[in-house]
Design an enzyme around this catalytic site. Structure first.
Site, PDB file in Angstrom:
ATOM      1  CB  CYS A 185      -0.925  -0.009   1.214  1.00  0.00           C
ATOM      2  SG  CYS A 185      -1.937   1.464   1.313  1.00  0.00           S
ATOM      3  CB  CYS A 190      -0.695   2.594   4.032  1.00  0.00           C
ATOM      4  SG  CYS A 190      -2.140   1.890   3.273  1.00  0.00           S
ATOM      5  CG  ASP A 191       3.076   1.257   4.506  1.00  0.00           C
ATOM      6  OD1 ASP A 191       2.636   1.769   5.550  1.00  0.00           O
ATOM      7  OD2 ASP A 191       2.836   0.095   4.160  1.00  0.00           O
TER       8      ASP A 191
END
Ligand code: NDP
Length: 307
Positions: free
Chosen positions: A134, A137-138
């Site tokens: 992701c 997200c990261d």
């Protein structure tokens, strides 16, 4: 004896929540299992530009929050836990969260799909230590670092291009010379000066002890091994349907997708499916939402026929 719901919906992505809006609004007593990641895959993306009705796009998380609130307005109840077992052997249909049993006359399965993994032990070992599926997200953790995105589809192009906001360099690595990505997205990635696209390379091993430090690549033509220094690896190699819990209960195809028998009904009467869990072709938020609507109409009709 617990209450018997008209509809139990499993999954809280566009398919599940759209189904809930319809069943709730049709006065069917509805309980929706949200699972570990409420809102599904759209909560791991940024702006959604192709969901009709939002001229300037809408953040994925916001879109899902709107859908959830809309269903709630129509009386839909939520369980924010993962289900652990189902029993579709007879009426009422049963869904379990550990020892807790929930009963429904119909079930709509909308569990979606999860990111596919390479299947390497080193990938597991370094998961969340530089390996991710992701970028949204990261990506933030890789400011000025070197990252690799694995895959040759639209997701890989999108994730790769997105990661250039943070990373100093982004490799996109495809295992063949054929890209599944659309021309426009491939070109957008190739034209980005921070992106280098490598083709014909398979991931042989993810390198590093406590953090990702590199990749061992294998040329898929010559078999030649090489190493690439990176700080993070993002997988974008497609998705697999989340159907493990249903495999002994309803018919699945050889890839694990739910087989629809009549409209959205599965092989078990009263059990319906919608969204990515039964669709490997379109996989769009808007098509999933449409299927959620169809499943709710089919469930309502089926309930009426039983009376
Ligand atoms: P795709 O199935 O299109 O692509 C998957 C990619 O991963 C392929 O290049 C495939 O290679 C590769 N792959 C699969 N397994 C492995 C493996 N074990 N090791 C290495 N590589 C592997 O998936 P996407 O998620 O990219 O896209 C899915 C759908 O969503 C598509 O319809 C796409 O158009 C859509 N989409 C649209 C977007 C948009 O319009 N904004 C953004 C993202 C997705 P191979 O070809 O060799 O099998």
């Amino acid at each position: 004896m617990s209450e018997i719901y008209d509809v139990l919906i499993i999954g809280s992505g566009p398919a599940g929540l759209s189904a809930a809006v319809y069943t709730g609004r049709a006065n069917l007593k509805t309980l929706l299992f949200e699972g570990w990641q409420p809102g599904g895959q759209l909560t791991t993306t940024t702006v959604v530009e192709n969901y009709a009705g939002f001229k300037d796009g809408i953040q994925g998380t916001q879109l899902m929050a709107e859908m959830r609130g809309q269903a709630e307005r129509f009386g839909v109840e939520y369980v924010s836990k993962d289900i652990t077992k189902v029993d579709f052997s007879g009426q009422p249909l049963k869904v379990y969260v550990g020892d807790e049993e929930y009963q429904g006359k119909t079930v709509i399965i909308a569990t979606g799909a999860k990111p596919r993994r390479l299947g390497l032990p080193s990938e597991d070992k370094l998961w969340a230590k530089g390996v991710s599926a992701c970028a949204t997200c990261d990506g933030f953790f890789f400011k000025d670092k070197v990252v690799a995105v694995i895959g040759g589809g639209d997701s890989a192009m999108e994730e790769g291009t997105f990661l250039t906001k943070f990373a100093g360099k982004v490799y996109i690595i495809n295992r063949t010379d054929n890209f599944r990505a659309s021309e426009i997205m491939l070109k957008r990635a190739q034209d980005n000066e921070k992106v280098e696209v490598l083709s014909g390379k398979a991931i042989d091993e993810v390198l590093g002890d406590n953090n990702v430090t590199g990749l061992r690549l294998k040329d898929t033509q010559s078999g030649e091994i090489s190493e690439l220094k990176i700080d993070g690896m993002f997988l974008a190699i497609g998705h697999i349907p989340v159907t493990d819990l249903f495999k002994d209960q309803i018919e699945l195809d050889e890839l694990g997708f739910v087989i629809l028998k009549k409209n959205t009904m599965t092989s078990v009467p009263g059990v319906f499916a919608a969204g990515d869990v039964s669709d490997h072709r379109y996989r769009q938020a808007i098509t999933s939402a449409g299927e959620g609507c169809k499943a709710s109409i089919d469930a309502k009709k089926w309930l009426a026929e039983q009376d």
